[in-house]
Structure formats: C-alpha cells, structure tokens
Write a protein that holds these residues in place. Structure first.
Motif, PDB file in Angstrom:
ATOM      1  N   ASN A 192      29.163  45.389  47.181  1.00 29.48           N
ATOM      2  CA  ASN A 192      29.997  44.904  46.089  1.00 29.48           C
ATOM      3  C   ASN A 192      31.454  45.109  46.490  1.00 29.48           C
ATOM      4  OD1 ASN A 192      31.332  44.341  43.688  1.00 29.48           O
ATOM      5  ND2 ASN A 192      30.711  46.245  42.691  1.00 29.48           N
ATOM      6  N   ASP A 193      32.115  44.030  46.910  1.00 21.56           N
ATOM      7  CA  ASP A 193      33.511  44.142  47.339  1.00 21.56           C
ATOM      8  C   ASP A 193      34.478  43.672  46.255  1.00 21.56           C
ATOM      9  OD1 ASP A 193      33.065  41.439  47.416  1.00 21.56           O
ATOM     10  OD2 ASP A 193      33.583  41.176  49.528  1.00 21.56           O
ATOM     11  N   GLY A 194      34.025  43.716  45.000  1.00 17.83           N
ATOM     12  CA  GLY A 194      34.923  43.433  43.888  1.00 17.83           C
ATOM     13  C   GLY A 194      35.793  44.641  43.567  1.00 17.83           C
ATOM     14  N   ASP A 195      36.385  44.639  42.368  1.00 24.60           N
ATOM     15  CA  ASP A 195      37.313  45.707  41.983  1.00 24.60           C
ATOM     16  C   ASP A 195      36.677  46.731  41.043  1.00 24.60           C
ATOM     17  OD1 ASP A 195      39.312  44.422  43.419  1.00 24.60           O
ATOM     18  OD2 ASP A 195      39.954  43.229  41.693  1.00 24.60           O
ATOM     19  N   ALA A 196      35.416  46.528  40.660  1.00 22.83           N
ATOM     20  CA  ALA A 196      34.786  47.442  39.706  1.00 22.83           C
ATOM     21  C   ALA A 196      33.281  47.400  39.884  1.00 22.83           C
ATOM     22  CB  ALA A 196      35.157  47.056  38.270  1.00 22.83           C
ATOM     23  N   GLU A 197      32.619  48.438  39.384  1.00 23.97           N
ATOM     24  CA  GLU A 197      31.161  48.474  39.406  1.00 23.97           C
ATOM     25  C   GLU A 197      30.599  47.353  38.534  1.00 23.97           C
ATOM     26  OE1 GLU A 197      30.507  51.709  35.814  1.00 23.97           O
ATOM     27  OE2 GLU A 197      30.740  52.433  37.867  1.00 23.97           O
ATOM     28  N   VAL A 198      29.370  46.936  38.812  1.00 20.38           N
ATOM     29  CA  VAL A 198      28.727  45.866  38.048  1.00 20.38           C
ATOM     30  C   VAL A 198      27.310  46.280  37.688  1.00 20.38           C
ATOM     31  CG1 VAL A 198      30.105  44.049  39.107  1.00 20.38           C
ATOM     32  CG2 VAL A 198      27.926  44.686  40.136  1.00 20.38           C
ATOM     33  N   MET A 199      26.799  45.697  36.621  1.00 20.22           N
ATOM     34  CA  MET A 199      25.428  45.924  36.206  1.00 20.22           C
ATOM     35  C   MET A 199      24.600  44.711  36.610  1.00 20.22           C
ATOM     36  SD  MET A 199      25.767  48.887  34.917  1.00 20.22           S
ATOM     37  CE  MET A 199      24.203  49.160  34.099  1.00 20.22           C
ATOM     38  N   PRO A 200      23.570  44.889  37.418  1.00 22.10           N
ATOM     39  CA  PRO A 200      22.814  43.744  37.927  1.00 22.10           C
ATOM     40  C   PRO A 200      21.765  43.235  36.947  1.00 22.10           C
ATOM     41  CG  PRO A 200      21.915  45.761  38.814  1.00 22.10           C
ATOM     42  CD  PRO A 200      23.101  46.163  37.969  1.00 22.10           C
ATOM     43  N   VAL A 201      21.310  42.026  37.220  1.00 21.00           N
ATOM     44  CA  VAL A 201      20.123  41.468  36.574  1.00 21.00           C
ATOM     45  C   VAL A 201      19.054  41.342  37.656  1.00 21.00           C
ATOM     46  CG1 VAL A 201      19.128  39.478  35.388  1.00 21.00           C
ATOM     47  CG2 VAL A 201      21.457  40.222  34.843  1.00 21.00           C
ATOM     48  N   ILE A 202      17.881  41.899  37.400  1.00 22.51           N
ATOM     49  CA  ILE A 202      16.817  41.941  38.398  1.00 22.51           C
ATOM     50  C   ILE A 202      15.669  41.046  37.945  1.00 22.51           C
ATOM     51  CG2 ILE A 202      15.170  43.424  39.605  1.00 22.51           C
ATOM     52  CD1 ILE A 202      17.401  45.684  38.853  1.00 22.51           C
ATOM     53  N   ARG A 203      15.300  40.141  38.798  1.00 23.70           N
ATOM     54  CA  ARG A 203      14.244  39.166  38.503  1.00 23.70           C
ATOM     55  C   ARG A 203      13.067  39.441  39.437  1.00 23.70           C
ATOM     56  NH1 ARG A 203      14.450  33.337  36.908  1.00 23.70           N
ATOM     57  NH2 ARG A 203      12.570  32.347  37.715  1.00 23.70           N
ATOM     58  N   ILE A 204      11.890  39.646  38.857  1.00 22.06           N
ATOM     59  CA  ILE A 204      10.695  39.930  39.646  1.00 22.06           C
ATOM     60  C   ILE A 204       9.652  38.831  39.396  1.00 22.06           C
ATOM     61  CG2 ILE A 204       8.887  41.597  40.179  1.00 22.06           C
ATOM     62  CD1 ILE A 204      10.649  43.778  38.995  1.00 22.06           C
ATOM     63  N   ASN A 205       9.319  38.095  40.452  1.00 27.06           N
ATOM     64  CA  ASN A 205       8.240  37.103  40.409  1.00 27.06           C
ATOM     65  C   ASN A 205       6.994  37.739  41.010  1.00 27.06           C
ATOM     66  OD1 ASN A 205      10.953  35.378  40.994  1.00 27.06           O
ATOM     67  ND2 ASN A 205       9.574  34.266  39.637  1.00 27.06           N
ATOM     68  N   PHE A 206       5.884  37.665  40.306  1.00 31.36           N
ATOM     69  CA  PHE A 206       4.639  38.276  40.779  1.00 31.36           C
ATOM     70  C   PHE A 206       3.754  37.218  41.423  1.00 31.36           C
ATOM     71  CE2 PHE A 206       6.267  41.070  37.516  1.00 31.36           C
ATOM     72  CZ  PHE A 206       6.099  42.326  38.080  1.00 31.36           C
ATOM     73  N   LYS A 207       3.291  37.544  42.627  1.00 29.50           N
ATOM     74  CA  LYS A 207       2.433  36.622  43.389  1.00 29.50           C
ATOM     75  C   LYS A 207       0.974  37.055  43.343  1.00 29.50           C
ATOM     76  CE  LYS A 207       4.976  37.649  46.860  1.00 29.50           C
ATOM     77  NZ  LYS A 207       5.466  37.778  48.264  1.00 29.50           N
ATOM     78  N   GLY A 208       0.687  38.125  42.613  1.00 26.62           N
ATOM     79  CA  GLY A 208      -0.655  38.659  42.477  1.00 26.62           C
ATOM     80  C   GLY A 208      -0.630  39.809  41.490  1.00 26.62           C
ATOM     81  N   SER A 209      -1.721  40.547  41.400  1.00 26.85           N
ATOM     82  CA  SER A 209      -1.793  41.642  40.433  1.00 26.85           C
ATOM     83  C   SER A 209      -0.884  42.797  40.845  1.00 26.85           C
ATOM     84  CB  SER A 209      -3.234  42.122  40.300  1.00 26.85           C
ATOM     85  OG  SER A 209      -3.712  42.598  41.555  1.00 26.85           O
ATOM     86  N   CYS A 210      -0.315  43.458  39.829  1.00 27.62           N
ATOM     87  CA  CYS A 210       0.615  44.559  40.059  1.00 27.62           C
ATOM     88  C   CYS A 210       0.656  45.409  38.796  1.00 27.62           C
ATOM     89  CB  CYS A 210       2.004  44.015  40.383  1.00 27.62           C
ATOM     90  SG  CYS A 210       3.274  45.272  40.655  1.00 27.62           S
ATOM     91  N   SER A 211       0.838  46.718  38.957  1.00 32.93           N
ATOM     92  CA  SER A 211       0.921  47.591  37.794  1.00 32.93           C
ATOM     93  C   SER A 211       2.135  48.507  37.895  1.00 32.93           C
ATOM     94  CB  SER A 211      -0.349  48.433  37.655  1.00 32.93           C
ATOM     95  OG  SER A 211      -0.503  49.321  38.750  1.00 32.93           O
TER      96      SER A 211
END
Length: 286
Positions: free
Chosen positions: A182-201
């Motif tokens: 992150n080479d901006g001027d302040a910290e950032v809060m991300p958005v995380i996207r998870i695509n599932f290709k099979g079973s997961c817990s």
C-alpha cells in the motif's frame, strides 16, 4: 492549473455531470478548491508545572470541495443552466471524480452549496458548486484486487530450452500468503472476496496474529464477501455476520502503509478457496 482538469460528478442514481477541459463548463483558473492537503485539528491543554502546553490529541478534519466554472458556448446558456440546476440536487449523494495533473482520484459527498445566477444571456454563464465530504482522504480509482491463491508465472511462451536442466513453468502459491503493498498516504480497510470451487468449512483470513474467521460450511459456487471497512459479511448476497467467530477483528486486518502479509486457511478445503483482496488507496490530496 495546467493540462487536463476534469471533475465528473456522479449522482447516486447514476446520472453524471462533467466540468472541465472536456466539458461545455470550463473550470476557472482558481476554480478548484479543497483537493490539496486537508486541515488538521490539534488539541492541547495548558501545563500546570511548566511553560507551554501538553498535546492531548490531533485529527485530520473532514473537507469541502468547491468547483467554479463558466460556459464556453454562450448560445447554449439557457440549456446548460437548466441542466445544471436540475442535476445538482440537495439530499442526494455524489461521487466527485477529479482528474488533475495526470492523476484521477475520487471522494463521496453531498451538496453544501450551489449557485448559477441569471445574468446577461450573451455573457458566459457562471456556476459554483460546493460539496461537503465527511471522509478525510481522496481514493484511488483502481481497487487493486489481488488473488492470494494465484498461480505464479515463471516465464513467457514461446520458450526455447537449450539444455536439459529441469525448469518450473508455473507454481501455485502453496504458502497461501501474499505481500500487499500500500503506497498511499494512509492505512486502508480491504474487501475480501472468496469464491469456493468445492467444499470448505470455517474459512479464515489472517494478518499476522489477527484474523477474521467465518463459521460454516461452503460448497462449489458459493461466494463469501468480508468487508472490513463496513463490518459486513455476506454469503451469496445475504447477511452472514452472525456466523463470524467472536474472537475475529475487522480493524486488525487493515493494510498499513507499506507491506502487509495477508494469508488464508480453513479447517477443511482451503485448496477450494479462491481469495481476492480489494482496496482503494487513500491520499491526503492531489
């Protein structure tokens, strides 16, 4: 101001209004205010035992952005004025997208003031619009999405091998960790996207010792979105916040200025996770 200077105002209903070099409304030479360094409030109290004062706190203030422009086609004054008055409405939200000195950044705001006075119809019509922005920083247009579980390329094709040494064409990120800069001027809060290709817990996103863990079972085709800025979790578009592990922390997943190591895992099926991290860089000004 020199070069291309444009301000695109995007209303919450999707309608747009352009001011600047590429518009019938040209921004005046001194007509763009509020995009430079923000104001800072410093708090202090008088010291009881020595000269001077004690610093008790400081903050970056909210900002206002003001644009002044005039028409370049006086024969269209009546039409342009009607369009402007109709577009800039109170109680509606706007995204102000600013292109200045080769950089494009944006910020959200509401109308704080507007003026387009009637005058000699043969003279250039003038317009002033002022936005109040509760945020402190301007944001990058790109959201810099990166797949943590991506394949790392080793070379490009066509490739001619001239010896018998074994080579690796590509490799998966088996460490399930990526360093995000992150080479901006302040910290950032991300958005995380998870695509599932099979079973997961019980998938989990980690930064150092902090994490956000979502309890539940997922199957192929499911989509999980963890929005660390708005503290929201959705599964296939539905609210899923009640499935969060209570020891999770959204705020500690922030991306600091510089490098941050983000990783993922799950109780079972972590190889079925395609994890994307999105964020907009934040800047003090332009």
């Amino acid at each position: 101001m020199s070069g291309i200077v444009n301000v695109k105002c995007v209303r919450e209903d999707g309608k747009e209004f352009l001011l600047g070099t590429d518009s019938a409304w040209r921004i005046l030479s001194d007509g763009l205010e509020g995009i430079d360094y923000p104001k800072i409030s410093v708090y202090s109290e008088k010291s009881a035992v020595k000269d001077g004062a004690l610093l008790t706190g400081m903050r970056i203030d909210d900002r206002s952005i003001q644009i002044k422009a005039k028409t370049v086609l006086t024969k269209l004054n009546a039409v342009l004025r009607r369009e402007a008055i109709s577009f800039f409405r109170p109680k509606m939200k706007y995204r102000i997208v600013i292109t200045y000195q080769g950089e494009t950044r944006w910020i959200d705001g509401v109308i704080e003031g507007f003026s387009c006075p009637s005058q000699n119809i043969h003279m250039p019509m003038k317009l002033t619009v002022k936005f109040y922005c509760e945020d402190t920083h301007l944001k990058s247009v790109d959201n810099f999405g990166q797949n943590i579980a991506s394949i790392t390329p080793r070379f490009a094709f066509p490739y001619i091998q001239t010896n018998k040494i074994k080579i690796v064409a590509e490799s998966f990120n088996f460490s399930k960790t990526v360093t995000i800069n992150n080479d901006g001027d302040a910290e950032v809060m991300p958005v995380i996207r998870i695509n599932f290709k099979g079973s997961c817990s019980n998938p989990v996103i980690k930064k150092n010792d902090a994490y956000v863990r979502v309890l539940g079972n997922f199957v192929s085709g499911d989509l999980l979105i963890i929005d660390c800025e708005s503290y929201r979790i959705t599964k296939n578009g539905e609210n899923w916040i009640h499935h969060i592990d209570r020891t999770s922390s959204f705020t500690d997943i922030r991306l600091d200025v510089g490098d941050s190591n983000i990783s993922f895992g799950a109780d079972t099926g972590d190889s079925n996770m395609a994890v994307y991290v999105y964020f907009n860089k934040r800047y003090l000004g332009m």
